[in-house]
Design a protein around this motif. Structure first.
Motif, short mmCIF file in Angstrom:
data_model
loop_
_atom_site.label_atom_id
_atom_site.label_comp_id
_atom_site.label_asym_id
_atom_site.label_seq_id
_atom_site.Cartn_x
_atom_site.Cartn_y
_atom_site.Cartn_z
N VAL A 10 0.86 -1.18 0.00
CA VAL A 10 0.00 0.00 0.00
C VAL A 10 0.90 1.24 0.00
O VAL A 10 1.74 1.41 0.89
CB VAL A 10 -0.92 0.03 1.24
CG1 VAL A 10 -1.75 1.31 1.25
CG2 VAL A 10 -1.82 -1.20 1.25
N THR A 11 0.71 2.09 -1.02
CA THR A 11 1.48 3.34 -1.10
C THR A 11 0.67 4.46 -0.44
O THR A 11 -0.46 4.74 -0.84
CB THR A 11 1.78 3.71 -2.55
OG1 THR A 11 2.50 2.63 -3.17
CG2 THR A 11 2.62 4.98 -2.63
N LEU A 12 1.24 5.06 0.59
CA LEU A 12 0.57 6.12 1.32
C LEU A 12 0.67 7.45 0.58
O LEU A 12 1.43 7.59 -0.39
CB LEU A 12 1.18 6.24 2.72
CG LEU A 12 1.21 4.95 3.55
CD1 LEU A 12 1.88 5.22 4.89
CD2 LEU A 12 -0.19 4.40 3.74
N ALA A 13 -0.11 8.42 1.02
CA ALA A 13 -0.11 9.74 0.37
C ALA A 13 1.26 10.38 0.41
O ALA A 13 1.63 11.16 -0.47
CB ALA A 13 -1.15 10.64 1.04
N SER A 14 2.03 10.05 1.44
CA SER A 14 3.37 10.61 1.58
C SER A 14 4.38 9.97 0.64
O SER A 14 5.50 10.44 0.50
CB SER A 14 3.85 10.42 3.02
OG SER A 14 3.96 9.03 3.32
N GLU A 48 5.63 3.37 1.90
CA GLU A 48 4.93 2.11 1.65
C GLU A 48 4.67 1.35 2.95
O GLU A 48 5.47 1.44 3.89
CB GLU A 48 5.75 1.19 0.73
CG GLU A 48 5.84 1.65 -0.70
CD GLU A 48 6.58 0.64 -1.55
OE1 GLU A 48 6.53 0.76 -2.78
OE2 GLU A 48 7.24 -0.26 -0.98
N GLU A 49 3.58 0.62 2.95
CA GLU A 49 3.32 -0.37 3.98
C GLU A 49 3.17 -1.72 3.28
O GLU A 49 2.44 -1.83 2.30
CB GLU A 49 2.03 -0.05 4.75
CG GLU A 49 2.16 1.15 5.66
CD GLU A 49 0.94 1.34 6.54
OE1 GLU A 49 -0.04 0.59 6.37
OE2 GLU A 49 0.97 2.25 7.40
N ARG A 50 3.92 -2.71 3.77
CA ARG A 50 3.92 -4.02 3.13
C ARG A 50 3.53 -5.09 4.14
O ARG A 50 4.02 -5.12 5.27
CB ARG A 50 5.30 -4.33 2.54
CG ARG A 50 5.70 -3.38 1.43
CD ARG A 50 7.06 -3.74 0.83
NE ARG A 50 8.15 -3.63 1.80
CZ ARG A 50 8.75 -2.49 2.10
NH1 ARG A 50 8.37 -1.35 1.55
NH2 ARG A 50 9.74 -2.47 2.99
N ASN A 51 2.63 -5.97 3.72
CA ASN A 51 2.16 -7.05 4.57
C ASN A 51 2.16 -8.35 3.78
O ASN A 51 1.74 -8.38 2.62
CB ASN A 51 0.75 -6.78 5.10
CG ASN A 51 0.70 -5.57 6.01
OD1 ASN A 51 1.19 -5.62 7.13
ND2 ASN A 51 0.13 -4.48 5.53
N ALA A 52 2.64 -9.41 4.42
CA ALA A 52 2.67 -10.73 3.77
C ALA A 52 1.30 -11.40 3.89
O ALA A 52 0.81 -11.62 4.99
CB ALA A 52 3.74 -11.60 4.40
N SER A 53 0.69 -11.70 2.76
CA SER A 53 -0.60 -12.40 2.76
C SER A 53 -0.40 -13.88 3.01
O SER A 53 -1.29 -14.55 3.55
CB SER A 53 -1.32 -12.18 1.42
OG SER A 53 -1.58 -10.81 1.19
N TRP A 54 0.74 -14.41 2.58
CA TRP A 54 1.04 -15.83 2.75
C TRP A 54 2.22 -15.98 3.71
O TRP A 54 3.22 -15.27 3.60
CB TRP A 54 1.44 -16.48 1.43
CG TRP A 54 0.37 -16.53 0.40
CD1 TRP A 54 -0.95 -16.24 0.54
CD2 TRP A 54 0.54 -16.93 -0.97
NE1 TRP A 54 -1.61 -16.41 -0.64
CE2 TRP A 54 -0.74 -16.83 -1.59
CE3 TRP A 54 1.63 -17.33 -1.73
CZ2 TRP A 54 -0.94 -17.15 -2.93
CZ3 TRP A 54 1.44 -17.64 -3.06
CH2 TRP A 54 0.17 -17.57 -3.66
#
Length: 208
Positions: free
Chosen positions: A27-31, A34-40
């Protein structure tokens, strides 16, 4: 799980493309951060075996194998030539390659695993399809030629007597990847000389 304990032809699997895949949400924030999360939690391997077909006989073998598996219905074994041993590709498996557990004086069953490490980070992969006759075991660094058995359909090693508390349990082995076809249709093309080809034949690792 519908699975056939048969291996895809080795001479064709040598030329395939593929490897591990992970699923990450970015997810790219307005600033702009990035925020990254592992789905698997674990990776999953994908392959395309169409690249291993070199002759008309190879094509016929793949079609027969596909029909016998009923397309996507039945899983099967696949040798990933880039990663099929408990050790480095240039080495032979030894009984001390991978730590699979520590004895507690009670537990007799241990799952085969392979560790992937880089720097301080590592990931542990469960090995469910060891190759028959390839598994070697050691307790505290001493190879054990007997006193244990391995289920080659699950990768579980069972000792006749529970290893003593604190004893390192290690293993070496060759292994296959449990996969299935990721399509129910093969699009075969025949040229003027009646040499066949298929654009893509995807395989997908089976995870329980």
């Amino acid at each position: 799980m519908a699975f056939h304990e048969v291996r895809f032809p080795d001479d064709i699997s040598r030329g395939v493309r593929g490897g591990p895949e992970r699923r990450t949400q970015v997810v790219t924030l307005a600033s702009g951060d990035e925020e990254r999360n592992a789905s698997w939690a674990n990776s999953r391997r994908r392959y395309d075996v169409a690249y291993g077909i070199r002759r008309a006989d190879d094509l016929a073998a793949v079609v027969a194998f596909f029909e016998a598996r009923n397309g996507r219905l039945y899983g099967f074994r696949f040798k990933d030539w880039a990663d099929y041993k408990s050790c480095l590709p240039s080495q032979s498996p030894s009984a001390t390659d991978q730590v699979i557990g520590t004895g507690d004086g009670t537990t007799t069953a241990f799952q085969l695993v392979k560790h992937y490490a880089s720097g301080a980070q590592s990931w542990t992969r469960a090995i469910a399809k060891p190759v028959a006759g390839s598994v070697r075991m050691a307790l505290g660094g001493v190879e054990q030629p007997s006193g244990w058995s391995v289920d080659t359909t699950t990768g579980v090693v069972t000792f006749d007597t529970a290893p003593a508390s604190g004893v390192a349990i290690t293993a070496g082995f060759a292994f296959d990847v449990p996969v299935r076809f990721d399509t129910d249709a093969l699009d075969v093309t025949l040229d003027l000389e009646r040499l066949g080809s298929i654009t893509s034949i995807p395989l997908l690792e089976i995870r329980r």
